[in-house]
Design a protein around this motif. Structure first.
Motif, PDB file in Angstrom:
ATOM      1  N   ARG A 161     -11.878  -9.909  -7.708  1.00  0.00           N
ATOM      2  CA  ARG A 161     -11.284  -9.943  -6.376  1.00  0.00           C
ATOM      3  C   ARG A 161     -11.778  -8.814  -5.495  1.00  0.00           C
ATOM      4  O   ARG A 161     -11.393  -8.706  -4.339  1.00  0.00           O
ATOM      5  CB  ARG A 161      -9.750  -9.892  -6.488  1.00  0.00           C
ATOM      6  N   GLY A 162     -12.620  -7.931  -6.050  1.00  0.00           N
ATOM      7  CA  GLY A 162     -13.152  -6.827  -5.268  1.00  0.00           C
ATOM      8  C   GLY A 162     -12.159  -5.701  -5.043  1.00  0.00           C
ATOM      9  O   GLY A 162     -12.357  -4.856  -4.164  1.00  0.00           O
ATOM     10  N   MET A 163     -11.083  -5.662  -5.830  1.00  0.00           N
ATOM     11  CA  MET A 163     -10.103  -4.583  -5.669  1.00  0.00           C
ATOM     12  C   MET A 163     -10.574  -3.304  -6.345  1.00  0.00           C
ATOM     13  O   MET A 163     -10.111  -2.218  -6.018  1.00  0.00           O
ATOM     14  CB  MET A 163      -8.727  -4.992  -6.258  1.00  0.00           C
ATOM     15  N   VAL A 164     -11.437  -3.464  -7.335  1.00  0.00           N
ATOM     16  CA  VAL A 164     -12.100  -2.308  -7.962  1.00  0.00           C
ATOM     17  C   VAL A 164     -13.584  -2.633  -8.035  1.00  0.00           C
ATOM     18  O   VAL A 164     -13.981  -3.799  -7.977  1.00  0.00           O
ATOM     19  CB  VAL A 164     -11.563  -2.006  -9.395  1.00  0.00           C
ATOM     20  N   GLY A 165     -14.389  -1.575  -8.174  1.00  0.00           N
ATOM     21  CA  GLY A 165     -15.840  -1.781  -8.243  1.00  0.00           C
ATOM     22  C   GLY A 165     -16.233  -2.423  -9.558  1.00  0.00           C
ATOM     23  O   GLY A 165     -15.470  -2.398 -10.511  1.00  0.00           O
ATOM     24  N   GLY A 166     -17.389  -3.004  -9.584  1.00  0.00           N
ATOM     25  CA  GLY A 166     -17.868  -3.625 -10.810  1.00  0.00           C
ATOM     26  C   GLY A 166     -18.565  -4.938 -10.509  1.00  0.00           C
ATOM     27  O   GLY A 166     -18.379  -5.507  -9.437  1.00  0.00           O
ATOM     28  N   ASP A 167     -19.347  -5.401 -11.471  1.00  0.00           N
ATOM     29  CA  ASP A 167     -20.095  -6.646 -11.277  1.00  0.00           C
ATOM     30  C   ASP A 167     -19.167  -7.843 -11.431  1.00  0.00           C
ATOM     31  O   ASP A 167     -18.551  -8.037 -12.479  1.00  0.00           O
ATOM     32  CB  ASP A 167     -21.235  -6.698 -12.307  1.00  0.00           C
ATOM     33  N   GLY A 171       0.778  -1.233   0.000  1.00  0.00           N
ATOM     34  CA  GLY A 171       0.000   0.000   0.000  1.00  0.00           C
ATOM     35  C   GLY A 171       0.810   1.282   0.000  1.00  0.00           C
ATOM     36  O   GLY A 171       0.268   2.366   0.129  1.00  0.00           O
ATOM     37  N   ARG A 172       2.119   1.158  -0.168  1.00  0.00           N
ATOM     38  CA  ARG A 172       2.958   2.359  -0.149  1.00  0.00           C
ATOM     39  C   ARG A 172       4.041   2.231  -1.215  1.00  0.00           C
ATOM     40  O   ARG A 172       4.589   1.148  -1.390  1.00  0.00           O
ATOM     41  CB  ARG A 172       3.623   2.496   1.216  1.00  0.00           C
ATOM     42  N   LYS A 173       4.372   3.327  -1.895  1.00  0.00           N
ATOM     43  CA  LYS A 173       5.382   3.238  -2.956  1.00  0.00           C
ATOM     44  C   LYS A 173       6.708   3.814  -2.503  1.00  0.00           C
ATOM     45  O   LYS A 173       6.749   4.925  -1.967  1.00  0.00           O
ATOM     46  CB  LYS A 173       4.867   3.969  -4.205  1.00  0.00           C
ATOM     47  N   SER A 174       7.750   3.061  -2.755  1.00  0.00           N
ATOM     48  CA  SER A 174       9.077   3.489  -2.290  1.00  0.00           C
ATOM     49  C   SER A 174       9.601   4.652  -3.128  1.00  0.00           C
ATOM     50  O   SER A 174       9.179   4.856  -4.264  1.00  0.00           O
ATOM     51  CB  SER A 174      10.063   2.325  -2.385  1.00  0.00           C
ATOM     52  N   VAL A 220      -5.170  -7.531   3.173  1.00  0.00           N
ATOM     53  CA  VAL A 220      -4.130  -6.669   3.760  1.00  0.00           C
ATOM     54  C   VAL A 220      -3.980  -5.384   2.946  1.00  0.00           C
ATOM     55  O   VAL A 220      -3.903  -4.282   3.501  1.00  0.00           O
ATOM     56  CB  VAL A 220      -2.774  -7.430   3.823  1.00  0.00           C
ATOM     57  N   LEU A 221      -3.986  -5.545   1.628  1.00  0.00           N
ATOM     58  CA  LEU A 221      -3.812  -4.384   0.738  1.00  0.00           C
ATOM     59  C   LEU A 221      -4.973  -3.411   0.893  1.00  0.00           C
ATOM     60  O   LEU A 221      -4.777  -2.206   1.012  1.00  0.00           O
ATOM     61  CB  LEU A 221      -3.677  -4.844  -0.712  1.00  0.00           C
ATOM     62  N   ARG A 222      -6.179  -3.967   0.897  1.00  0.00           N
ATOM     63  CA  ARG A 222      -7.367  -3.106   1.040  1.00  0.00           C
ATOM     64  C   ARG A 222      -7.313  -2.337   2.341  1.00  0.00           C
ATOM     65  O   ARG A 222      -7.584  -1.141   2.381  1.00  0.00           O
ATOM     66  CB  ARG A 222      -8.651  -3.938   0.976  1.00  0.00           C
ATOM     67  N   ALA A 223      -6.911  -3.015   3.403  1.00  0.00           N
ATOM     68  CA  ALA A 223      -6.820  -2.373   4.726  1.00  0.00           C
ATOM     69  C   ALA A 223      -5.773  -1.274   4.717  1.00  0.00           C
ATOM     70  O   ALA A 223      -6.001  -0.173   5.228  1.00  0.00           O
ATOM     71  CB  ALA A 223      -6.490  -3.419   5.790  1.00  0.00           C
ATOM     72  N   ALA A 224      -4.625  -1.564   4.105  1.00  0.00           N
ATOM     73  CA  ALA A 224      -3.533  -0.582   4.057  1.00  0.00           C
ATOM     74  C   ALA A 224      -3.946   0.649   3.264  1.00  0.00           C
ATOM     75  O   ALA A 224      -3.673   1.782   3.661  1.00  0.00           O
ATOM     76  CB  ALA A 224      -2.291  -1.210   3.444  1.00  0.00           C
ATOM     77  N   LEU A 225      -4.641   0.428   2.162  1.00  0.00           N
ATOM     78  CA  LEU A 225      -5.076   1.552   1.325  1.00  0.00           C
ATOM     79  C   LEU A 225      -6.118   2.390   2.064  1.00  0.00           C
ATOM     80  O   LEU A 225      -6.103   3.621   1.986  1.00  0.00           O
ATOM     81  CB  LEU A 225      -5.630   1.052  -0.015  1.00  0.00           C
ATOM     82  N   ALA A 226      -6.994   1.713   2.785  1.00  0.00           N
ATOM     83  CA  ALA A 226      -8.017   2.423   3.559  1.00  0.00           C
ATOM     84  C   ALA A 226      -7.355   3.246   4.663  1.00  0.00           C
ATOM     85  O   ALA A 226      -7.733   4.399   4.899  1.00  0.00           O
ATOM     86  CB  ALA A 226      -9.004   1.431   4.163  1.00  0.00           C
TER      87      ALA A 226
END
Lengths: 266, 229
Positions: free
Chosen positions: B113-119, B38-41, B216-222
């Motif tokens: 995977r639910g990483m972006v919105g959409g059906d 969730g973070r870019k170096s 984990v990624l979703r949580a970190a981004l949130a």
């Protein structure tokens, strides 16, 4: 490759398609003979549908043995590979090749769709799209000024190369869209190096043989813009005909629901 | 080439996985710099200022960006087994289907995977349709041999293969099959074969790990989003 008795290369294309122009220009720069067949995108030929069943788009290069290839960048790479004795468009050095390919993707994934968005929109949406185009041009200007292409007349060096063909066959739309929308896209003061590169590119003999006249392009663009704006206003259902995109950006976020499927060919 | 090779990326990204597989196939030693979730170096942002995305290959400090560009660079610079086929037409076919795979699979899998919105069901259908196309492409490219590349795997195997872990993860999250023996028998068999290959085995992320990673990624981004002023 024994080609004497075989049919020459055949290109299926559309006169206003910048992706078609890329291939035509590449063939001319390489001195390769080819037959050209104009496709009516509103009524696609059986040959086009058979040779490019996946995308049903131009350009398609039909080889002497009947096999065909689609997607302009794929075709450009093929021409380098298949005709090693002819002028090569990609640079020889692997790192330089990587740089050229990177900016080719940039042109197709970022700059092209941004210019298309300017063309297909009005008002605030258009203003946002114009800012995007300027950001993208600024990146190229920086590479010309102090980055990968500094000091060069063309992206390919002293001569036109792969990236010139990719960017150049598309950049002529900038002036055309400026004329049709009244929006300033390439300011010679803001982007002096890009501006002079484009002028040098367009003055090349093979380029003049390939790109249609500005008048024809402006007429075509005017009609297209009217149709796009009418669609955006919900006046009619989108058709796959004359408005068909020739390489819609794969995973780029669409600018607005009505224009999502219409990536103006750039 | 004795200049140091560095890959900046994350183990979960198919675009990174494919670069690592290519380097392994070529027998190239490299340092892997794992990005924090969730973070870019600084290094990533500096090396890929235009897109700010992984992977980046640093060769003697010079950055090469975009996974398909990197694969071709690795093939051209390092000796050893060729990744792209030798024949110009087959090279073109591999390039064509590689672009197709990325265009059709990437976003659709992220949606599943639910990483972006959409059906999710629509996305699954898009993935399935693309895999049916790739099933035919496999038949044509392989000519009955084990891989898209023929006797051994090549460019297109690496590109499509890099998604295999994700197919599994997406299927678990969305509860929908996309890669199965019934609709794409050749591809299903090829996928198993690909994952078992010694150049791939240790690099292919496990589907369950990917599912966990997604959380984990979703949580970190949130968390990042809630920290912004």
């Amino acid at each position: 490759m024994a080609m004497e008795n075989a049919a020459p290369l055949k290109l299926l294309g559309s006169w206003a398609s910048s992706y078609t122009h890329r291939v035509q220009l590449a063939l001319r720069l390489k001195g390769l003979e080819f037959e050209y067949a104009e496709e009516d995108l509103g009524s696609k030929s059986e040959a086009l549908l058979r040779h490019n069943p996946v995308y049903k788009k131009v350009p398609v290069l039909v080889l002497p043995d009947g096999r065909a290839l689609a997607e302009s960048a794929v075709i450009l790479h093929y021409l380098d590979d298949a005709f090693p004795a002819a002028r090569q468009l990609l640079p020889a050095d692997p790192f330089d090749r990587a740089v050229a390919r990177f900016w080719c993707h940039f042109s197709d994934d970022k700059l092209g769709p941004a210019v298309g968005a300017v063309f297909a929109s009005t008002g605030e949406e258009q203003e946002a799209a114009v800012r995007q185009v300027h950001e993208n041009l600024a990146l190229l200007e920086a590479e010309l000024r102090e980055g990968a292409f500094r000091g060069r007349r063309f992206f390919g060096g002293d001569e036109v190369g792969f990236l010139d063909v990719v960017l150049g066959c598309g950049s002529y739309w900038l002036a055309v869209f400026e004329e049709v929308t009244g929006v300033r896209l390439v300011d010679a003061d803001a982007f002096p190096l890009f501006h002079s590169w484009l002028r040098d590119f367009e003055s090349q003999e093979e380029v003049r043989e390939t790109i249609p006249s500005v008048d024809r392009l402006v007429d075509y663009a005017r009609g297209l813009r009217q149709m796009l704006l009418a669609m955006a206003a919900g006046a009619c259902a989108p058709s796959d005909g004359a408005v068909a995109s020739n390489a819609a950006p794969p995973s780029a976020a669409p600018p607005a629901p009505a224009t999502a499927d219409i990536a103006v060919d750039i | 080439m004795s200049e140091p090779v560095v890959v900046v990326g994350g183990w979960a990204s198919p675009f990174v996985t494919r670069v690592c597989i290519a380097l392994k196939l070529k027998g190239v030693e490299y340092e892997f710099l794992q990005e924090a979730v969730g973070r870019k170096s600084e290094l990533l942002l500096r090396s890929n200022p235009v897109h700010k995305k992984m992977p980046v290959l640093l060769h003697g400090g010079r950055p090469v960006c975009e996974s398909l560009v990197i694969l071709q660079y690795v093939d051209e610079v390092f000796p050893g087994s060729s990744i792209l086929p030798a024949d110009p037409y087959h090279r073109a076919v591999h390039r064509f289907w590689a672009e197709y795979a990325d265009a059709k699979l990437h976003t659709a899998l992220r949606t599943m995977r639910g990483m972006v919105g959409g059906d999710k069901a629509d996305a699954a259908e898009q993935v399935s349709a693309a895999l049916r196309q790739l099933e035919d492409a496999l038949a044509e490219c392989s000519g009955g041999k084990p891989y898209f590349g023929g006797d051994d795997f090549g460019f297109l195997d690496i590109v499509v293969g890099s998604y295999i872990g994700w197919f599994g993860a997406a299927e678990k999250i969305a509860g929908l099959r996309v890669l199965d023996e019934a609709s794409t028998p050749r591809l299903a068999a090829w996928a198993a074969r690909f994952c078992a290959h010694e150049a791939v085995r240790d690099l292919m992320p496990d589907a369950d790990r990917l599912v966990e990673f997604g959380e984990v990624l979703r949580a970190a981004l949130a968390a990042n989003a809630s920290c912004r002023p």
